[in-house]
Scaffold this motif. Structure first.
Motif, PDB file in Angstrom:
ATOM      1  N   ALA A 195       0.810  -1.209   0.000  1.00 52.23           N
ATOM      2  CA  ALA A 195       0.000   0.000   0.000  1.00 52.23           C
ATOM      3  C   ALA A 195       0.849   1.268   0.000  1.00 52.23           C
ATOM      4  N   GLY A 196       2.148   1.133  -0.229  1.00 53.03           N
ATOM      5  CA  GLY A 196       3.024   2.302  -0.284  1.00 53.03           C
ATOM      6  C   GLY A 196       4.286   2.129   0.520  1.00 53.03           C
ATOM      7  N   SER A 197       4.755   0.908   0.689  1.00 53.80           N
ATOM      8  CA  SER A 197       5.928   0.665   1.531  1.00 53.80           C
ATOM      9  C   SER A 197       7.237   0.908   0.784  1.00 53.80           C
ATOM     10  N   CYS A 198       8.340   0.801   1.523  1.00 53.87           N
ATOM     11  CA  CYS A 198       9.675   0.981   0.952  1.00 53.87           C
ATOM     12  C   CYS A 198      10.220  -0.328   0.385  1.00 53.87           C
ATOM     13  N   ASN A 199       9.464  -1.397   0.461  1.00 61.14           N
ATOM     14  CA  ASN A 199       9.793  -2.754  -0.003  1.00 61.14           C
ATOM     15  C   ASN A 199      10.674  -3.541   0.955  1.00 61.14           C
TER      16      ASN A 199
ATOM     17  N   LEU B  20      -5.447 -11.083   3.706  1.00 65.21           N
ATOM     18  CA  LEU B  20      -4.714  -9.989   3.092  1.00 65.21           C
ATOM     19  C   LEU B  20      -3.517  -9.666   3.977  1.00 65.21           C
ATOM     20  N   LEU B  21      -2.344  -9.607   3.377  1.00 68.89           N
ATOM     21  CA  LEU B  21      -1.101  -9.254   4.064  1.00 68.89           C
ATOM     22  C   LEU B  21      -0.720  -7.879   3.518  1.00 68.89           C
ATOM     23  N   VAL B  22      -0.914  -6.827   4.318  1.00 67.90           N
ATOM     24  CA  VAL B  22      -0.766  -5.455   3.827  1.00 67.90           C
ATOM     25  C   VAL B  22       0.469  -4.815   4.435  1.00 67.90           C
ATOM     26  N   THR B  23       1.289  -4.185   3.575  1.00 67.29           N
ATOM     27  CA  THR B  23       2.509  -3.522   4.027  1.00 67.29           C
ATOM     28  C   THR B  23       2.460  -2.045   3.678  1.00 67.29           C
ATOM     29  N   GLY B  24       3.173  -1.261   4.469  1.00 64.64           N
ATOM     30  CA  GLY B  24       3.354   0.152   4.174  1.00 64.64           C
ATOM     31  C   GLY B  24       2.267   1.039   4.717  1.00 64.64           C
ATOM     32  N   PRO B  25       2.588   2.346   4.831  1.00 64.12           N
ATOM     33  CA  PRO B  25       1.526   3.294   5.152  1.00 64.12           C
ATOM     34  C   PRO B  25       0.658   3.415   3.905  1.00 64.12           C
ATOM     35  N   VAL B  26      -0.615   3.493   4.072  1.00 64.37           N
ATOM     36  CA  VAL B  26      -1.503   3.521   2.909  1.00 64.37           C
ATOM     37  C   VAL B  26      -1.417   4.898   2.263  1.00 64.37           C
TER      38      VAL B  26
ATOM     39  N   ALA C 169      -7.902   1.482  -3.863  1.00 63.42           N
ATOM     40  CA  ALA C 169      -7.516   0.145  -4.327  1.00 63.42           C
ATOM     41  C   ALA C 169      -7.510  -0.850  -3.168  1.00 63.42           C
ATOM     42  N   LEU C 170      -7.041  -0.406  -1.997  1.00 63.06           N
ATOM     43  CA  LEU C 170      -7.032  -1.291  -0.828  1.00 63.06           C
ATOM     44  C   LEU C 170      -8.461  -1.591  -0.379  1.00 63.06           C
ATOM     45  N   ARG C 171      -9.320  -0.599  -0.390  1.00 60.22           N
ATOM     46  CA  ARG C 171     -10.728  -0.833  -0.019  1.00 60.22           C
ATOM     47  C   ARG C 171     -11.393  -1.815  -0.977  1.00 60.22           C
ATOM     48  N   ARG C 172     -11.126  -1.661  -2.265  1.00 61.29           N
ATOM     49  CA  ARG C 172     -11.708  -2.578  -3.255  1.00 61.29           C
ATOM     50  C   ARG C 172     -11.153  -3.989  -3.107  1.00 61.29           C
ATOM     51  N   THR C 173      -9.863  -4.090  -2.804  1.00 56.37           N
ATOM     52  CA  THR C 173      -9.256  -5.410  -2.582  1.00 56.37           C
ATOM     53  C   THR C 173      -9.903  -6.074  -1.378  1.00 56.37           C
TER      54      THR C 173
ATOM     55  N   SER D  33      -0.669  12.300   6.463  1.00 58.74           N
ATOM     56  CA  SER D  33      -0.339  13.569   5.826  1.00 58.74           C
ATOM     57  C   SER D  33      -1.191  13.735   4.577  1.00 58.74           C
ATOM     58  N   TYR D  34      -0.891  14.745   3.796  1.00 56.14           N
ATOM     59  CA  TYR D  34      -1.627  14.961   2.553  1.00 56.14           C
ATOM     60  C   TYR D  34      -1.437  13.800   1.586  1.00 56.14           C
ATOM     61  N   ALA D  35      -0.328  13.048   1.714  1.00 55.34           N
ATOM     62  CA  ALA D  35      -0.030  11.960   0.782  1.00 55.34           C
ATOM     63  C   ALA D  35      -0.258  10.583   1.387  1.00 55.34           C
ATOM     64  N   SER D  36      -0.511  10.500   2.691  1.00 46.80           N
ATOM     65  CA  SER D  36      -0.603   9.210   3.365  1.00 46.80           C
ATOM     66  C   SER D  36      -1.796   9.156   4.309  1.00 46.80           C
TER      67      SER D  36
END
Length: 175
Positions: free
Chosen positions: A50-54, A87-93, A100-104, A130-133
């Motif tokens: 969902a927006g992680s650094c990998n 569902l295994l979710v990583t990162g700040p959304v 996309a996460l809600r639909r998943t 924040s405005y992006a997260s």
């Protein structure tokens, strides 16, 4: 050339000994057995970045190597949420991944489990809201189990999957 070879022979091996993994191997084996006892069938997981650094993804991919061998347990990663149990979710959304996460989540059939992996998935990490997260995963979809760490080791991720399957660590915000 001969000087280098003589120096290598004189110096010998300079690397440190490998770390002892006896305790971790036993823990992994216990988790494997507990999963087999509970499931009795395959568990399918849809992993969502969902927006992680990998960093967390690298640890999740390590679960597929011969040491952890989750495929041997019948735990498989699938490409479609329609085939997933978890569902295994990583990162700040990120704001771009929110819908996309809600639909998943909506496409995953009941009963579904959600595991937030990493500090960013559990708390928003250094990014926060924040405005992006949107921050942590629980701000967007209900989370059953949170696996903290930056990144968490594969054993902790396996333990989180086991906790979710066993129904441990219930989240009071989960409907």
């Amino acid at each position: 050339m001969w000087q280098i070879l003589r120096q290598i022979v004189r110096t010998g091996i300079v690397t440190e000994p490998p770390p002892s993994t006896a305790g971790e191997a036993a823990a992994v084996q216990r988790i494997h057995q507990a999963l087999l006892d509970i499931l009795g069938r395959a568990l399918t997981i849809r992993q969502v970045d969902a927006g992680s650094c990998n960093g967390c993804e690298l640890e999740i991919h390590a679960l597929g190597n011969p040491y952890y061998n989750i495929e041997g347990l019948g735990i498989k990663f699938v490409a479609s949420p329609r085939h997933a149990d978890m569902l295994l979710v990583t990162g700040p959304v990120s704001r771009h991944m929110e819908e996309a996460l809600r639909r998943t989540y909506a496409a995953t059939p009941e009963p579904k489990l959600v595991v937030a992996v990493g500090d960013c998935g559990c708390t928003g990490g250094i990014f926060g809201e924040s405005y992006a997260s949107c921050g942590r995963v629980a701000n967007v979809i209900p989370v059953d189990v949170a696996v903290p760490g930056c990144p968490p080791p594969p054993t902790d991720i396996l333990r989180g999957i086991l906790d979710a399957v066993q129904g441990r660590q219930p989240n009071p915000a989960r409907p």
